[in-house]
Design a protein around this motif. Sequence first.
Motif, mmCIF file in Angstrom:
data_model
loop_
_atom_site.group_PDB
_atom_site.id
_atom_site.type_symbol
_atom_site.label_atom_id
_atom_site.label_comp_id
_atom_site.label_asym_id
_atom_site.label_seq_id
_atom_site.Cartn_x
_atom_site.Cartn_y
_atom_site.Cartn_z
ATOM 1 N N LEU A 43 60.321 53.091 -41.938
ATOM 2 C CA LEU A 43 61.655 52.878 -41.373
ATOM 3 C C LEU A 43 62.317 54.228 -41.163
ATOM 4 O O LEU A 43 62.444 55.019 -42.102
ATOM 5 C CB LEU A 43 62.501 52.020 -42.321
ATOM 6 N N HIS A 44 62.736 54.522 -39.919
ATOM 7 C CA HIS A 44 63.392 55.793 -39.627
ATOM 8 C C HIS A 44 64.774 55.773 -40.264
ATOM 9 O O HIS A 44 65.768 55.398 -39.635
ATOM 10 C CB HIS A 44 63.534 56.003 -38.123
ATOM 11 N N ALA A 45 64.847 56.193 -41.508
ATOM 12 C CA ALA A 45 66.115 56.142 -42.229
ATOM 13 C C ALA A 45 66.966 57.385 -42.012
ATOM 14 O O ALA A 45 68.177 57.343 -42.217
ATOM 15 C CB ALA A 45 65.852 55.957 -43.730
ATOM 16 N N SER A 46 66.330 58.480 -41.588
ATOM 17 C CA SER A 46 67.074 59.733 -41.455
ATOM 18 C C SER A 46 67.155 60.244 -40.029
ATOM 19 O O SER A 46 67.706 61.310 -39.782
ATOM 20 C CB SER A 46 66.431 60.805 -42.357
ATOM 21 N N PHE A 47 66.616 59.489 -39.071
ATOM 22 C CA PHE A 47 66.629 59.915 -37.664
ATOM 23 C C PHE A 47 66.343 58.693 -36.794
ATOM 24 O O PHE A 47 65.935 57.639 -37.274
ATOM 25 C CB PHE A 47 65.564 60.989 -37.426
ATOM 26 N N ALA A 48 66.548 58.839 -35.475
ATOM 27 C CA ALA A 48 66.318 57.721 -34.555
ATOM 28 C C ALA A 48 64.998 57.862 -33.796
ATOM 29 O O ALA A 48 64.317 56.885 -33.545
ATOM 30 C CB ALA A 48 67.470 57.602 -33.569
ATOM 31 N N ASN A 49 64.630 59.083 -33.391
ATOM 32 C CA ASN A 49 63.334 59.354 -32.781
ATOM 33 C C ASN A 49 63.087 58.590 -31.483
ATOM 34 O O ASN A 49 61.963 58.236 -31.166
ATOM 35 C CB ASN A 49 62.212 59.049 -33.788
ATOM 36 N N GLY A 50 64.140 58.299 -30.744
ATOM 37 C CA GLY A 50 63.975 57.654 -29.449
ATOM 38 C C GLY A 50 63.713 56.171 -29.480
ATOM 39 O O GLY A 50 63.674 55.518 -28.430
ATOM 40 N N GLU A 82 65.523 66.635 -50.261
ATOM 41 C CA GLU A 82 66.789 66.043 -49.833
ATOM 42 C C GLU A 82 66.475 64.829 -48.973
ATOM 43 O O GLU A 82 65.525 64.840 -48.185
ATOM 44 C CB GLU A 82 67.620 67.043 -49.016
ATOM 45 N N PHE A 83 67.260 63.787 -49.140
ATOM 46 C CA PHE A 83 67.108 62.600 -48.308
ATOM 47 C C PHE A 83 68.445 62.361 -47.625
ATOM 48 O O PHE A 83 69.425 61.942 -48.246
ATOM 49 C CB PHE A 83 66.712 61.391 -49.160
ATOM 50 N N ASN A 84 68.506 62.700 -46.346
ATOM 51 C CA ASN A 84 69.743 62.611 -45.591
ATOM 52 C C ASN A 84 69.705 61.412 -44.653
ATOM 53 O O ASN A 84 68.772 61.266 -43.855
ATOM 54 C CB ASN A 84 69.965 63.896 -44.783
ATOM 55 N N ARG A 85 70.695 60.560 -44.762
ATOM 56 C CA ARG A 85 70.795 59.409 -43.882
ATOM 57 C C ARG A 85 71.034 59.856 -42.442
ATOM 58 O O ARG A 85 71.583 60.920 -42.185
ATOM 59 C CB ARG A 85 71.966 58.522 -44.347
ATOM 60 N N CYS A 86 70.605 59.033 -41.498
ATOM 61 C CA CYS A 86 70.777 59.356 -40.091
ATOM 62 C C CYS A 86 72.269 59.493 -39.759
ATOM 63 O O CYS A 86 73.074 58.600 -40.103
ATOM 64 C CB CYS A 86 70.162 58.264 -39.220
ATOM 65 N N PRO A 87 72.685 60.585 -39.117
ATOM 66 C CA PRO A 87 74.106 60.745 -38.779
ATOM 67 C C PRO A 87 74.530 59.753 -37.704
ATOM 68 O O PRO A 87 73.747 59.369 -36.840
ATOM 69 C CB PRO A 87 74.184 62.188 -38.272
ATOM 70 N N ALA A 88 75.799 59.355 -37.748
ATOM 71 C CA ALA A 88 76.324 58.361 -36.810
ATOM 72 C C ALA A 88 76.223 58.830 -35.357
ATOM 73 O O ALA A 88 76.065 58.019 -34.444
ATOM 74 C CB ALA A 88 77.771 58.036 -37.163
ATOM 75 N N GLU A 90 73.796 60.306 -34.006
ATOM 76 C CA GLU A 90 72.435 60.002 -33.550
ATOM 77 C C GLU A 90 72.130 58.513 -33.671
ATOM 78 O O GLU A 90 71.377 57.965 -32.859
ATOM 79 C CB GLU A 90 71.427 60.805 -34.378
ATOM 80 N N CYS A 91 72.712 57.879 -34.672
ATOM 81 C CA CYS A 91 72.459 56.464 -34.953
ATOM 82 C C CYS A 91 73.806 55.739 -35.033
ATOM 83 O O CYS A 91 74.348 55.558 -36.135
ATOM 84 C CB CYS A 91 71.692 56.304 -36.267
ATOM 85 N N PRO A 92 74.367 55.327 -33.910
ATOM 86 C CA PRO A 92 75.715 54.754 -33.910
ATOM 87 C C PRO A 92 75.862 53.521 -34.785
ATOM 88 O O PRO A 92 76.972 53.229 -35.272
ATOM 89 C CB PRO A 92 75.953 54.403 -32.427
ATOM 90 N N ASN A 93 74.785 52.781 -35.015
ATOM 91 C CA ASN A 93 74.881 51.557 -35.818
ATOM 92 C C ASN A 93 74.453 51.761 -37.263
ATOM 93 O O ASN A 93 74.165 50.800 -37.991
ATOM 94 C CB ASN A 93 74.021 50.447 -35.199
ATOM 95 N N VAL A 94 74.414 53.043 -37.715
ATOM 96 C CA VAL A 94 73.978 53.312 -39.082
ATOM 97 C C VAL A 94 74.942 52.670 -40.082
ATOM 98 O O VAL A 94 76.160 52.679 -39.898
ATOM 99 C CB VAL A 94 73.854 54.830 -39.324
ATOM 100 N N GLU A 95 74.394 52.116 -41.161
ATOM 101 C CA GLU A 95 75.220 51.498 -42.183
ATOM 102 C C GLU A 95 75.740 52.550 -43.160
ATOM 103 O O GLU A 95 75.243 53.677 -43.205
ATOM 104 C CB GLU A 95 74.447 50.404 -42.924
ATOM 105 N N THR A 96 76.736 52.185 -43.953
ATOM 106 C CA THR A 96 77.230 53.077 -44.997
ATOM 107 C C THR A 96 76.207 53.131 -46.131
ATOM 108 O O THR A 96 75.289 52.303 -46.213
ATOM 109 C CB THR A 96 78.558 52.562 -45.567
#
Length: 366
Positions: A43-50, A82-88, A90-96
């Motif tokens: 699961l792309h948790a830290s990026f969208a990758n297209g 470090e585990f960084n969540r995908c920024p909004a 890049e990922c507009p529907n990212v959850e909190t």
Amino acid sequence: MPRMRTALAALVGLVGLTLPATAAAAPEPAAPDIPAHALVGYLHASFANGSGYVRIADVPAEWDVIDLAFAEPTSPTSGRLEFNRCPAAECPNVETDEEFIAGIKAKQAEGKKVLLSVGGANGQVRLETAGARDAFVESAAAIIDRYGLDGIDIDFEGHSLELAPGDTDLKNPTTPVVVNLIAALRTLNERYGPDFVLTMAPETFFVQLGYQHYGGGSGADPRAGSYLPVIDALRADLDLLHVQNYNSGPIMGLDDQYHTMGTADFHVAMIDMLLTGFPLAKNPDNAFAPLAPEQVAIGLPAANPAGNGFTPVPEVHKALDCLRAGTGCGPYQPHGTYPALRGLMAWSINWDAYHGNEFAKAHDDY
């Protein structure tokens, strides 16, 4: 934990070589509750990758193991992850974070395993020192604890692992990046106990290529086969090995023929090597012992854009039929039948969702 085979009879006569009794597999502990036939997805948790962002709550039910991609080090040699969540942006529907953690708990309540995947194509992890080893352990544990995860997946690529000149003994590796990784994973496994899930996703270059070339200073790329001492040292704790049967050049199988990705025959040849065992650089005195079928899954791209070597659904099922039942095999003939082969891994859940969830649906039905 996996069920190990205790004999190497299948290796007798293989390319005219016989392996010594010292290559026999170790006893195995009890298995965590991963289904007998499982689907593993990243699961792309830290990026969208297209391919778009998929919230963890929206991961389809077919996926049994969810690997959160990726934790990466602060520098290649720091060991500190470090585990960084995908920024909004890049990922507009990212959850909190709160929604993300709640989603993980909900998946676990459904019986799914959620793991922290470390590395990936951009995450070079070189544990060259004891300090880096210890930083790896502590930072990995902090992330696992923060999100309440079930274990860790090692997806080291690029130049993370190699074998130094003279490091040719599978059972007694000496290269610091190999030795320190083994020690770090043992420490994590001991910290969390028997329910801790350990998986690995190396490329064929780091595993099956070891049949031809192994060991630093041999004249080959020092990374060839360099995952093998890690897998071997941790085989009693290893729950799943899903080698990436994609993004690969042609690889020589135990029939001494080259096999090319994207076909059923490639998967049969690559998986049979893991379940039969093989001599490293064709040296019968330095052999990789077979893994148990329960420890092994086939690694695949979920869709054509996800990676080179996409294999259509019918070809995957043809490979499974050959490996599990010995039916419909192509030119490569496996050295046994493996009905307990654990399942399939896909890169990735996101790419599969982008293509209508064909991978999850078709293979789960199978």
